[in-house]
Write a protein that holds these residues in place. Structure first.
Motif, mmCIF file in Angstrom:
data_model
loop_
_atom_site.group_PDB
_atom_site.id
_atom_site.type_symbol
_atom_site.label_atom_id
_atom_site.label_comp_id
_atom_site.label_asym_id
_atom_site.label_seq_id
_atom_site.Cartn_x
_atom_site.Cartn_y
_atom_site.Cartn_z
ATOM 1 N N SER A 256 37.688 -117.827 63.120
ATOM 2 C CA SER A 256 36.980 -118.708 62.201
ATOM 3 C C SER A 256 36.553 -117.927 60.975
ATOM 4 C CB SER A 256 35.785 -119.307 62.932
ATOM 5 O OG SER A 256 34.762 -119.658 62.053
ATOM 6 N N SER A 257 36.789 -118.471 59.792
ATOM 7 C CA SER A 257 36.458 -117.751 58.565
ATOM 8 C C SER A 257 34.970 -117.716 58.304
ATOM 9 C CB SER A 257 37.190 -118.377 57.379
ATOM 10 O OG SER A 257 36.720 -119.691 57.170
ATOM 11 N N ILE B 257 31.273 -113.653 61.528
ATOM 12 C CA ILE B 257 30.937 -112.310 61.049
ATOM 13 C C ILE B 257 32.012 -111.388 61.597
ATOM 14 C CG2 ILE B 257 29.240 -110.462 61.120
ATOM 15 C CD1 ILE B 257 27.100 -112.620 61.487
ATOM 16 N N TRP B 258 32.628 -110.621 60.698
ATOM 17 C CA TRP B 258 33.763 -109.789 61.070
ATOM 18 C C TRP B 258 33.528 -108.348 60.665
ATOM 19 C CZ3 TRP B 258 38.186 -111.893 63.339
ATOM 20 C CH2 TRP B 258 38.190 -113.288 63.438
ATOM 21 N N ALA B 259 34.061 -107.411 61.450
ATOM 22 C CA ALA B 259 34.112 -105.997 61.088
ATOM 23 C C ALA B 259 35.506 -105.724 60.542
ATOM 24 C CB ALA B 259 33.840 -105.111 62.299
ATOM 25 N N GLU C 168 41.005 -106.562 62.932
ATOM 26 C CA GLU C 168 39.672 -107.064 62.618
ATOM 27 C C GLU C 168 38.976 -107.474 63.904
ATOM 28 O OE1 GLU C 168 39.959 -110.321 59.833
ATOM 29 O OE2 GLU C 168 39.298 -109.011 58.236
ATOM 30 N N ALA C 169 37.661 -107.265 63.931
ATOM 31 C CA ALA C 169 36.882 -107.632 65.115
ATOM 32 C C ALA C 169 35.847 -108.677 64.726
ATOM 33 C CB ALA C 169 36.189 -106.395 65.685
ATOM 34 N N GLU C 170 35.885 -109.831 65.412
ATOM 35 C CA GLU C 170 34.851 -110.837 65.173
ATOM 36 C C GLU C 170 33.620 -110.443 65.971
ATOM 37 O OE1 GLU C 170 34.154 -115.616 64.788
ATOM 38 O OE2 GLU C 170 35.908 -114.918 65.887
ATOM 39 N N ILE D 4 24.344 -105.093 65.168
ATOM 40 C CA ILE D 4 25.479 -105.955 64.860
ATOM 41 C C ILE D 4 26.778 -105.186 65.070
ATOM 42 C CG2 ILE D 4 26.657 -107.261 63.047
ATOM 43 C CD1 ILE D 4 23.865 -107.785 61.834
ATOM 44 N N TYR D 5 26.865 -103.980 64.480
ATOM 45 C CA TYR D 5 28.097 -103.203 64.616
ATOM 46 C C TYR D 5 27.843 -101.773 64.143
ATOM 47 C CZ TYR D 5 33.090 -102.234 64.795
ATOM 48 O OH TYR D 5 34.315 -101.732 65.124
ATOM 49 N N THR D 6 28.552 -100.828 64.744
ATOM 50 C CA THR D 6 28.520 -99.431 64.298
ATOM 51 C C THR D 6 29.947 -98.967 64.057
ATOM 52 O OG1 THR D 6 26.483 -98.946 65.502
ATOM 53 C CG2 THR D 6 27.851 -97.067 64.874
ATOM 54 N N PHE D 7 30.214 -98.540 62.827
ATOM 55 C CA PHE D 7 31.489 -97.909 62.500
ATOM 56 C C PHE D 7 31.349 -96.428 62.807
ATOM 57 C CE2 PHE D 7 31.782 -101.614 59.722
ATOM 58 C CZ PHE D 7 33.105 -101.979 59.856
ATOM 59 N N LYS D 8 32.390 -95.832 63.371
ATOM 60 C CA LYS D 8 32.381 -94.394 63.653
ATOM 61 C C LYS D 8 33.556 -93.754 62.932
ATOM 62 C CE LYS D 8 30.083 -95.117 67.941
ATOM 63 N NZ LYS D 8 29.978 -95.003 69.327
#
Length: 93
Positions: free
Chosen positions: A1-2, A5-7, A12-14, A46-50
């Protein structure tokens, strides 16, 4: 779904936070190699980028969808709690 919330990862990860955030906190740990996004009101992760950072970082935020607004406001720096230490390995059971 557009409208989710996406990473922006490959693939891509919803993301599915408990509440849709109205304010998002962003914390950079350059030496630790993380950029963490939290709900600024509830402190929910919400999310962590590594990654391994070796050069200057520049912010890039993208809003998908008509009528979406972005307001950038510097906030007081907040220190996130350190992650818990790893559980000890038990052998011989």
């Amino acid at each position: 779904s557009s409208s989710g919330i996406w990473a922006n990862t490959r693939p891509e990860a919803e993301l599915f936070p408990a509440q849709r955030p109205r304010r998002v906190g962003i914390a950079l740990d350059y030496e630790g190699g993380t950029v963490t996004f939290t709900n600024a009101e509830s402190q929910e992760l919400i999310y962590t980028f590594k990654a391994t950072f070796t050069r200057r970082l520049l912010p890039f935020l993208w809003l998908r969808g008509p009528g979406t607004r972005l307001l950038l406001r510097p906030g007081a720096p907040t220190l996130l709690p350190a992650p818990p230490p790893p559980m000890p390995q038990v052998s011989g059971l």
